[in-house]
Structures are given as structure tokens and as C-alpha cells.
Design an enzyme around this catalytic site. Structure first.
Site, PDB file in Angstrom:
ATOM      1  N   GLU A   1      22.485  54.628  72.825  1.00  0.00           N
ATOM      2  CA  GLU A   1      22.314  52.989  72.399  1.00  0.00           C
ATOM      3  C   GLU A   1      21.259  52.499  73.095  1.00  0.00           C
ATOM      4  O   GLU A   1      20.419  53.035  73.983  1.00  0.00           O
ATOM      5  CB  GLU A   1      23.343  52.198  73.262  1.00  0.00           C
TER       6      GLU A   1
ATOM      7  N   CYS B   1      27.468  47.792  72.493  1.00  0.00           N
ATOM      8  CA  CYS B   1      27.460  46.240  72.120  1.00  0.00           C
ATOM      9  C   CYS B   1      26.551  46.051  70.939  1.00  0.00           C
ATOM     10  O   CYS B   1      26.598  44.909  70.066  1.00  0.00           O
ATOM     11  CB  CYS B   1      27.104  45.413  73.202  1.00  0.00           C
TER      12      CYS B   1
ATOM     13  N   ASN C   1      33.159  48.575  67.837  1.00  0.00           N
ATOM     14  CA  ASN C   1      32.670  48.899  69.152  1.00  0.00           C
ATOM     15  C   ASN C   1      33.959  48.637  70.262  1.00  0.00           C
ATOM     16  O   ASN C   1      35.034  49.027  70.244  1.00  0.00           O
ATOM     17  CB  ASN C   1      31.420  48.683  69.618  1.00  0.00           C
ATOM     18  N   GLU C   2      33.677  47.574  70.932  1.00  0.00           N
ATOM     19  CA  GLU C   2      34.520  47.112  71.978  1.00  0.00           C
ATOM     20  C   GLU C   2      35.222  45.791  71.353  1.00  0.00           C
ATOM     21  O   GLU C   2      35.175  44.674  72.075  1.00  0.00           O
ATOM     22  CB  GLU C   2      33.840  46.829  73.442  1.00  0.00           C
TER      23      GLU C   2
HETATM   24  O1  AHR Z   1      27.135  51.029  77.823  1.00  0.00           O
HETATM   25  C1  AHR Z   1      26.664  49.640  78.023  1.00  0.00           C
HETATM   26  C2  AHR Z   1      27.627  48.932  77.429  1.00  0.00           C
HETATM   27  O2  AHR Z   1      28.935  48.985  77.935  1.00  0.00           O
HETATM   28  C3  AHR Z   1      28.183  49.148  75.912  1.00  0.00           C
HETATM   29  O3  AHR Z   1      26.955  48.525  74.990  1.00  0.00           O
HETATM   30  C4  AHR Z   1      29.334  48.709  75.620  1.00  0.00           C
HETATM   31  O4  AHR Z   1      29.999  49.184  74.491  1.00  0.00           O
HETATM   32  C5  AHR Z   1      29.891  48.617  76.979  1.00  0.00           C
HETATM   33  O5  AHR Z   1      30.535  47.274  77.246  1.00  0.00           O
END
Ligand code: AHR
Length: 660
Positions: A50, A247, A378-379
Site C-alpha cells: 500500500e 484503505c 477493502n475493510e
Molecule cells: O495496513 C494499514 C491499514 O490497516 C490498511 O490500509 C487498512 O486496510 C487497515 O486498516
């Protein structure tokens, strides 16, 4: 003293397995090589990338100039203009209406200038790391009606000594833009260099995309990636690479979501965007953090191919980050999002006669990337996620039934949100469920049997983001220490043991710049010139490079080794190399002489190899001491089908035995 503190922490949290100090006698673990019960997926151990902590811009993307196209919110952020004498309006920022993705440029009015009269200096991303003797490639897009301005390019040390120079004499271009490049060498190694451009002559010149790349990028690709960082990934031999996050996929709001189509094609046409980590944490503001997308989806696919990893792109599902705006795309307006997913599959896999396959070929890769899986969301959580996912699932399964979908189980591995998603995803017959665990080390020990009772016929599991938090999630104080690494190693025995259910796993986040991070802990730490794998990195690498092909039972008194006497173990067999590979964690402070009896084999070579990762619980690796805690390889004599190994206190050990 440190050990004592650790014991007290362990006691406070009630984790009994931690503090068995007794020396164990006669522990014999039975490794049943003749009973393979599950295939270990070739992609099992992978990496999660990321653009956080200066992971891409200022990280693996080797561009040294920050705000090269003047598109940051403050157009001259990162640049310092110096004039003698001061002339109002000598450097101005203008916009061109014909270029909506990269509208701004700098206009420089030069009047009879000589050395030092008028210059612009770029500070880089926390400085620029440059190396003595290495070639640096400068390029710029420019426009000038008559050839009156000369550009002097200088690399400066932190103390402003000139350590590299070049001269560019741009031609007259009329009203059209032209790219010009010049290369030079650095006379010094300097972690905090700067790039100065000073102007000579008289005239008006427009500048955009001012860029500086080192020659030694990964695979020497012009405009490419930082080789030392990518090498650390390649060394892990990851089974997959997930990109672009995290994120960042969701965005703070929908306009800030990651849109893959805006990250391909000529770099000067890729529309820059604020990086969501720029303002996420009040305790770590990073006002100069943007995504230039010089590193985009084409480059990610290429990287996956380079390092032999399956590509795993994750796309926005029509929901912005639920910790931020939680903005939703109405269900009847989701089509463009679904189309993006279908188009991405065509971009990756379509032949050159398809619309998006042709775009890929035009970027230099006519051969398909062979995408096999795709993440949607993602989340994300709640019924809103499930409703949107169902629309994606239907469309993707109809057009591309072979593509496996990775789906989100939210932010946490338990609780109401998780339970809701877990049950809905199972009803939907999801292919792969992505679970995340940012937890204290104790959690990892306690959950080593998490997957033992999962439905063997249900969706597969992707442990997509996990990391032991030495303090707490999102604290800036978390350390990549031995304690967290050993806990993760123990937990991973549980994943390997359940290889019929768990098909992929990746630590997160991957990279962090020591001067530009937002999140701790992280797998690999870097500065402008150096990079170092953490203790946790070595755990990941040991798993990925010893993955074997089939899980086999590793039993202590007929039971899986899940913390008895502070031991955690799993084993695999590799049908390609004929090896039996045992992974074992000793989470106590006592050395434990442990016997292993290898059953179901005819004969073993008389010597095995043993790789040990161990240290004091609070020990860490750093850029100055990158190998303070790293694996040590020795041999172990094999007596018939038995070995005895003195397992070091607080250690992760990998034992390899070869069958004859
Ligand atoms: O890894 C950091 C963050 O943690 C990521 O962007 C997210 O998916 C999680 O909350």
C-alpha cells in the site's frame, strides 16, 4: 531485566504459555510425512503493498523530485525559489485547459540572468538519496517560443556543495510542449541531496514534469522502482502481491478512491491525488503526501510478474472508508464501478484485439498478465457492503467465471461486524474471505487454533492483513521486535496446519520510511539510501521460502502442537525437492531439547539443515543494525529417522530433512 518485564506483561494478560521456564524432557514430536492431508497453495505466503508510510511516492517509486508537476494543493510545495534581485512574478504557476489530468505548470521569466540570479530547488522526499559515481537522469517537459533560456541542473549536498551538474539548452518549441533529458553523475554519496535548477539568459520558459531518476532502478527500467526495496521483496519469493492497499482503495471519500484507469498510460497524463494518509493521523500529519501514480496498475502487474508473484488487485466496491465519510454509491449507480472491475480483468488478461488488452500491449506488454483473482472492497462492512458485493459477484462470475473474488470481512477478526459479514459471505458462497488482525502478540498465540474448526467446504481464507502490535493498533509506538515476530511465527503454524482452508496470508503494512511513516509496525524500514528487513520480515521470508507442497501432521502425544509446553509447530512435505520441512516456535525462556521422529519415510539423508531466528523479546533490527536479529543456518545430524534439536529460548526454527 528485560525478560522479567516481559514475564510480567505476559502474566498481566494471562498468557500462561509464555512463561514456562521448566526444561522439558523427552518431548518427541511425530512428523507424519506419509500422511499429506492438504495442498499448500503455491501463492500461500505473499505481500501486501500500500502507498502508506511513503511506500510508493518517496518509496519504491524511484522518482527523486517531489511535486514534479506542481499539482500539490500548494503548487510550489517542495520547491524553493531564490532570486537576486527579487522580481515580482519571475516564477508563476499557470493552468492549461487542454490538459485536465495535469493542468498546472511553472512559467519562468528570465531577464539577463547569470549564475545564482534565479533558481528553483527541489527538496525531494525528505531529501534525495544519491550515490557516488551513479548516473542520474534528469528530464523536463518544457515550452518556449524562442531559444533564450538555458537550464543549469545541479545536485547539491545537504550543505549545498555542488556534487553533480548538467546543462540543458532547450530549443524553441513555439506553442507546443517537448520533453528534454540530460544525465550526469553524482560525485558523492549523500542521503539528503537536493536538486537545483538555475536559469541563464533572457526569455520565458514553461516547465512541467521535472524529474530525476537514478540509473540503478529495478531491472534498470527508466522511470522505474527502487532496486534495493524490490530486491527485499524478491528475496522473500512471495506467492502473491496485493495492491494498491488497504484503505487507499476506499479513499476518504469516493472522489479520493483509487481508480486504476487513472494510473495507466503516459505518466504525464496520470492525474495526481492527495494521499489519504496525508491527513489521517493528527499525530503524524504528512502534508506533502500525494499519489502521483507514476507507479500505477501496469507497473504493479509488471512487478508481480518480475518477482514471480500472483497479482492480487483490490478495487473499490462503491463505498468510501467507513472511518472517514462512509460515502456510498447508490446501488443503481454502481455500473461504472462494476465496469471498472470487468475492464481490469480485460486489461490484465484480454488479448491484444480487446479494448483493454490493446491498452496493455500499447504499454509494452502484449502477453496477458494471467490474473486469477480480484478483491472487491477493502475493510468494508455492513449490509451496504454485501448488497454492493452481490452486484459485482454476479457480473464478474457471469463474464469471468474462473476469476476468484476476494471479499472483505471488515476490520476485525471477531465481533458483530465480523459475524454478520462472515455469515453473509458464506451464504453468498464467497470464494475467498479476507480477514484482518492487528492485535497484541498474546492474541496470536491464543488464536493459533483459529482455523481448526472452520468449515472445510466453505469459502477459503485470506489472512490479508496482520501484524503483532507491541502497544496497540494505530499507535506510533509499535515496535517490530522479536516478541511480535515470534508470536506471528507461532500463529502462522496454525495457518499452515490449516492449509486446506487458509490459502493466502500477508503481513501489513509492507514498507515505511523512517522520516515519513504514518503507521507502525511495518515489515521493511527504509531511509533514502538504505533498507532493512525487520525480525517480522525474516519470519515471513522463512515461511515463503519453505512453503513445501503439502501439509503433513506434526503431533505431540497425538495432538497438534498448539502451545503445549510453549511449543507451536507445523510441517510440510515438498514433493519437488523431497524435503520434510518442520517449523517450530519455542515461546518460553528455556531452551528445549526436542526430539522429532519422522514417520512414513524410507530413509533420510544423514544431515539436515536447521535455521534459527531468535533474540531478546524487545530486540529489533534497524537501518544501522539490519541483521541484529536474522536467521542463522547450521546442520543437524539425523539418526535413522530421528533428530534431536535444542530449541533456543524465544525462537523460530525451520528444520529441513531430505528423503532418500
Ligand atoms: O495496513 C494499514 C491499514 O490497516 C490498511 O490500509 C487498512 O486496510 C487497515 O486498516
Amino acid at each position: 531485566m528485560k525478560s522479567r518485564q516481559f514475564l510480567l506483561t505476559g502474566l498481566a494478560t494471562g498468557v500462561l504459555a509464555f512463561f514456562s521456564l521448566a526444561q522439558t524432557k523427552n518431548t518427541i514430536i511425530s512428523i507424519q510425512a506419509g500422511k499429506p492431508y492438504a495442498e499448500v497453495q503455491p501463492a500461500m505466503w505473499g505481500v501486501f503493498f500500500e502507498d502508506i508510510n511513503l511506500g510508493a511516492d518517496g518509496g519504491i517509486y524511484a522518482e527523486l523530485v517531489k511535486n514534479r508537476s506542481f499539482e500539490f494543493l500548494k503548487p510550489l510545495m517542495g520547491w524553493k525559489v531564490e532570486q537576486k534581485p527579487f522580481v515580482e512574478g519571475a516564477v508563476t504557476i499557470l493552468s492549461r485547459p487542454d490538459n485536465t489530468s495535469n493542468p498546472r505548470f511553472a512559467r519562468i521569466k528570465v531577464n539577463n540572468a547569470v549564475s545564482g540570479n534565479l533558481s528553483m530547488t527541489n527538496e525531494g522526499f525528505r531529501g534525495m538519496g544519491v550515490k557516488k559515481g551513479l548516473r542520474y537522469d534528469f528530464s523536463v517537459m518544457y515550452r518556449q517560443s524562442s531559444a533564450g533560456v538555458k537550464m543549469h541542473i545541479e545536485l547539491l549536498s545537504a550543505k549545498d556543495a555542488v556534487i553533480g551538474t548538467a546543462v540543458l539548452t532547450p530549443a524553441a518549441t513555439g506553442n507546443s510542449w517537448k520533453k528534454e533529458a540530460v544525465s550526469f553523475h553524482s560525485a558523492e554519496t549523500e542521503p539528503k541531496a537536493k536538486l537545483r535548477i538555475w536559469f541563464e539568459g533572457t526569455g520565458v520558459i514553461d516547465l512541467d514534469m521535472i524529474s530525476l531518476f537514478p540509473e540503478d532502478t529495478w531491472k534498470k527500467r527508466p522511470g522505474g522502482m527502487r532496486a534495493d526495496m524490490i530486491q527485499l521483496l524478491a528475496d522473500m519469493k512471495p506467492g502473491f502481491i496485493r495492491f494498491p492497499g488497504g484503505c487507499i482503495v476506499e479513499g476518504m471519500d469516493l472522489s479520493n478512491r483509487y481508480q486504476w484507469k487513472k494510473t495507466i498510460g503516459p505518466v504525464e497524463e496520470r492525474q495526481l491525488m492527495i494521499n489519504r494518509w496525508n491527513i489521517e493521523f493528527a499525530h503524524r500529519p504528512t502534508p506533502d503526501y500525494f499519489q502521483t501514480f507514476g507507479l500505477g496498475f501496469f507497473e504493479y502487474f509488471q512487478l508481480a510478474e518480475d518477482i514471480g508473484a500472483e497479482p492480487l488487485p483490490i478495487l473499490n466496491c462503491g463505498m468510501a472508508c467507513q472511518f472517514n465519510t462512509a460515502e456510498l454509491v447508490p446501488l443503481d449507480q454502481l455500473d461504472p464501478y462494476v465496469q471498472d472491475a470487468l475492464d481490469l480483468i480485460e486489461f490484465a488478461n484480454g488479448d491484444v484485439s480487446t479494448k483493454w488488452g490493446k491498452v496493455r500491449a500499447g504499454m509494452g506488454h502484449p502477453v496477458p498478465f494471467n490474473l486469477k483473482m480480484l478483491g472487491v472492497g477493502n475493510e468494508n462492512w455492513g449490509p451496504q457492503y454485501i448488497e454492493r458485493l452481490a452486484i459485482f459477484q454476479k457480473a464478474i462470475q457471469a463474464k469471468y467465471p474462473a476469476i476468484k473474488l476476494v471479499t472483505s470481512s471488515g476490520t476485525d477478526p471477531n465481533g458483530e461486524r465480523f459475524d454478520h459479514l462472515n455469515s453473509e459471505l458464506r451464504k453468498m458462497k464467497a470464494d475467498i474471505i479476507d480477514e484482518h488482525f492487528y492485535r497484541k502478540p498474546e492474541w496470536f498465540f491464543e488464536n493459533v487454533s483459529r482455523y481448526d474448526n472452520y468449515d472445510r467446504n466453505g469459502p477459503k481464507i485470506f489472512a490479508g492483513e496482520y501484524a503483532g502490535q507491541s502497544v496497540r493498533t494505530a499507535s506510533g509506538e509499535n515496535k517490530n521486535n522479536v516478541r511480535t515476530a515470534i508470536a506471528e511465527a507461532a500463529f502462522l503454524t496454525g495457518l499452515e496446519r490449516n492449509a486446506d482452508v487458509v490459502v493466502m496470508a500477508s503481513y501489513a503494512p509492507l514498507f515505511a520510511h523512517v522520516d515519513g511513516w504514518q503507521w507502525t509496525p511495518d515489515l521493511i524500514w527504509v531511509d533514502n539510501l538504505r533498507s532493512a528487513g525487520t525480525v517480522n520480515y525474516h519470519v515471513q521470508k522463512l515461511y515463503a521460502t519453505n512453503k513445501g507442497t503439502h501439509a503433513i501432521p506434526a503431533l505431540l502425544n497425538n495432538k497438534a502442537v498448539t502451545g503445549q509446553d510453549s511449543l507451536y509447530a507445523s510441517a510440510v512435505f515438498d514433493k519437488g525437492t523431497n524435503e520434510v520441512i518442520i517449523k517450530i516456535v519455542n515461546a518460553s525462556f528455556a531452551e528445549k531439547t526436542t526430539g522429532f521422529s519422522i514417520e512414513g519415510v524410507k530413509k533420510l539423508l544423514p544431515q539436515g539443515t536447521i535455521t534459527v531466528l531468535t533474540g531478546q523479546p524487545d530486540e529489533v533490527n534497524s537501518l544501522d543494525t539490519p541483521f541484529a536479529v536474522s536467521p542463522v543456518v547450521t546442520t543437524v545430524p539425523v539418526k535413522g529417522k530421528k533428530i534431536d534439536v535444542a530449541l533456543k529460548p524465544f525462537s523460530f526454527t525451520v528444520i529441513k530433512l531430505v528423503m532418500k
